[in-house]
Design a protein around this motif. Structure first.
Motif, PDB file in Angstrom:
ATOM      1  N   ARG A  21       0.855  -1.103   0.007  1.00  0.00           N
ATOM      2  CA  ARG A  21       0.049   0.016   0.081  1.00  0.00           C
ATOM      3  C   ARG A  21       1.001   1.266   0.015  1.00  0.00           C
ATOM      4  N   THR A  22       2.074   1.264   0.595  1.00  0.00           N
ATOM      5  CA  THR A  22       2.926   2.308   0.711  1.00  0.00           C
ATOM      6  C   THR A  22       3.455   2.561  -0.691  1.00  0.00           C
ATOM      7  N   ALA A  25       0.723   4.026  -2.599  1.00  0.00           N
ATOM      8  CA  ALA A  25       0.630   5.536  -2.438  1.00  0.00           C
ATOM      9  C   ALA A  25       1.695   6.493  -2.856  1.00  0.00           C
TER      10      ALA A  25
END
Length: 59
Positions: A21-22, A25
C-alpha cells in the motif's frame, strides 16, 4: 520546494500488505517506474519505510 525521484527496484510480491500500500501511495506500480514528489516529511517517511524496495535521489 525540493523534489525527490523515487524508482522501484524490487518487486512487491511476497511483501506485507502495508508495504504494498505504501508503494501504491507513492504512485509506483512496477519495477523500473519512476515518480517525482516534493520532498515533504510525509513522502520521506514513506520512502524510508520501503527503502529496501526503492532507490531515490534528489531531483
Amino acid at each position: 520546494m525540493e523534489k525527490i525521484k523515487v524508482t522501484q527496484v524490487k518487486s512487491s510480491i511476497k511483501r506485507p500488505e502495508r508495504q504494498k500500500r505504501t508503494l501504491t501511495a507513492l504512485g509506483l506500480k512496477g519495477i523500473g517506474q519512476v515518480v517525482e514528489h516534493d520532498a515533504t516529511p510525509n513522502i520521506l517517511g514513506m520512502v524510508k519505510k520501503v527503502e529496501h524496495l526503492v532507490s531515490y535521489e534528489e531531483a
